[in-house]
Write an enzyme that holds these catalytic residues in place. Structure first.
Site, PDB file in Angstrom:
ATOM      1  N   LYS A 150      14.007 -22.880  38.061  1.00 42.82           N
ATOM      2  CA  LYS A 150      12.743 -23.423  37.622  1.00 42.82           C
ATOM      3  C   LYS A 150      12.734 -24.933  37.126  1.00 42.82           C
ATOM      4  CE  LYS A 150      14.762 -22.188  32.973  1.00 42.82           C
ATOM      5  NZ  LYS A 150      14.817 -20.961  32.126  1.00 42.82           N
ATOM      6  N   TYR A 209      10.732 -55.183  23.239  1.00 41.27           N
ATOM      7  CA  TYR A 209       9.724 -54.594  22.427  1.00 41.27           C
ATOM      8  C   TYR A 209      10.425 -54.405  21.093  1.00 41.27           C
ATOM      9  CZ  TYR A 209       6.524 -53.427  26.039  1.00 41.27           C
ATOM     10  OH  TYR A 209       5.476 -53.304  26.994  1.00 41.27           O
TER      11      TYR A 209
END
Ligand SMILES: *Cc1c(COP(=O)(O)O)cnc(C)c1O
Length: 385
Positions: A42, A267
């Site tokens: 999955k 940032y």
């Protein structure tokens, strides 16, 4: 699925299929036969690429797979994967036709769901999920009469029955007792049904950590996810199993610059240089699946040495401190997960960002190309559909 161009100039995932084969062989030494291994692929095989991984497993004689969604199952079939493909999660009953068309096996998540599937009147294969205490999917084991009713639905061909353990990776007494009670509920229900003549099909209970800690309950299948990929964070010593990580995550330095003392990086100005520093910009960011919480915490490997991530990880890039690394230049390989003289596992990244390896792996790769190495040569090409 987005077409991915071969591009190893920015950042990429490297998948070593030889390590995958090694892990499968190791795991098989603990099982009765190959048929017992149900490969959980999955979420694009935990970021490893479900199609390639499943195809490689097919070549090794593995013919049982589990996915989470209908479209994951369809993707495998469209790429010629053969064998049983079990959808572990919910599929809207409206899509029963597609379950049939692609020869998938759907999990029956409770009685009501079975009823809705039956009303579609399309014959499909199903495994019944039993809720033994996780309280996620599954019919409650104490609703035995409801479980029996599912067997009366003419369009549901019941080929299996399973449950899922929710604390089988924990070794406290309480967790062990809980797991044993789950196992007991499951076995009791299965035995009761069998005694009354119901054909429950193949039964299965264990995922990776169940396989490690409760090997007596391997039953017909072991649903193996994270261990296939060679990732293990809490491995008991008594288990004679050595696994190799299949996935590496790499990038290349885009730019190196000297930054003087007391300057801030990135940032939010969260990192201040402590001296004149050599800072490298690496073209990988949180949009590539690298957790932003590794900012100012995590490390990467450059030229066999660890280099700290400095400043906030940006969407597409990050900065690292390479002051201490000699002769470093643009284009040098940056290993985020994997080995370059020294090793950093996904487990470390997961720990530093307060999560588990499964989450990190399954977030990787929406933008990163995957490069497969050591693929097994096709001996006989088998095509289905
Ligand atoms: C994801 C999943 C697995 C595989 O779990 P691992 O711990 O990765 O082995 C097995 N069974 C179910 C029902 C799952 O959802």
């Amino acid at each position: 699925m987005r077409e991915q161009v071969f591009d190893n100039r920015r950042s990429w995932i490297e998948i070593d299929l030889q390590s995958l084969r090694y892990n499968v062989q190791q795991i098989l030494t603990q099982l009765q036969s190959k048929d017992q291994l149900m490969a959980v692929v999955k979420s694009d095989a935990y970021g490893h690429g479900a199609v390639k991984i499943s195809q490689e497993l097919n070549k090794m004689g593995i013919y049982s797979f589990a996915v989470a969604t209908l479209s994951e199952g369809i993707e495998l079939r469209k790429n010629g994967v053969i064998g049983q493909i079990l959808i572990l999660g919910y599929t809207d009953p409206y899509y029963a036709r597609m379950i049939q068309e692609y020869d998938l096996t759907q999990t029956v998540i409770d009685y009501q769901y079975a009823l809705s599937l039956q009303q579609q009147n399309i014959p499909i294969c199903v495994h019944i999920a039993l809720d033994t205490g996780m309280h996620r999917l599954g019919e409650m084991t104490h609703n035995l009469s409801q479980i029996k009713n599912i067997f009366q639905f003419s369009s549901l061909h019941i080929t299996g029955m399973f449950s899922h353990l929710c604390v089988c990776d924990e070794t406290t007494n309480e967790s062990q007792n809980y797991t044993l009670s789950q196992i007991q509920y499951f076995c009791h229900t299965v035995n009761q049904l069998k005694k009354e003549g119901y054909n429950v099909g193949k039964v299965h209970l264990l995922s990776s950590y169940g396989f490690i800690y409760y090997p007596h309950y391997q039953l017909d299948y072991v649903r193996m996810g994270i261990l296939l990929y060679g990732v293990d964070s809490s491995f008991p010593k008594q288990m004679k199993l050595s696994l190799k990580p299949v996935l590496s995550l790499k990038s290349k330095i885009a730019l190196i610059k000297k930054v003087s003392q007391n300057q801030t990086i990135g940032y939010g100005r969260t990192y201040t240089t402590t001296q004149c520093m050599k800072i490298a910009v690496v073209p990988i960011g949180y949009a590539d699946g690298l957790p932003r919480s590794l900012s100012n915490v995590g490390k990467v490997i450059v030229k066999g040495q660890f280099a700290p991530i400095v400043g906030r990880i940006c969407m597409d890039q990050m900065m690292i401190d390479v002051t201490h690394i000699h002769h470093v230049e643009r284009g040098d390989i940056v290993t985020i997960i994997g080995e370059d003289h020294v090793y950093q596992g996904v487990e470390t990244i997961a720990k530093q960002s307060c999560t588990i390896s499964n989450e990190i792996l399954s977030q990787l790769g929406f933008r990163l190309p995957k490069i497969y190495i050591n693929e097994m040569q096709n001996i006989t090409k088998i095509k289905s559909i």
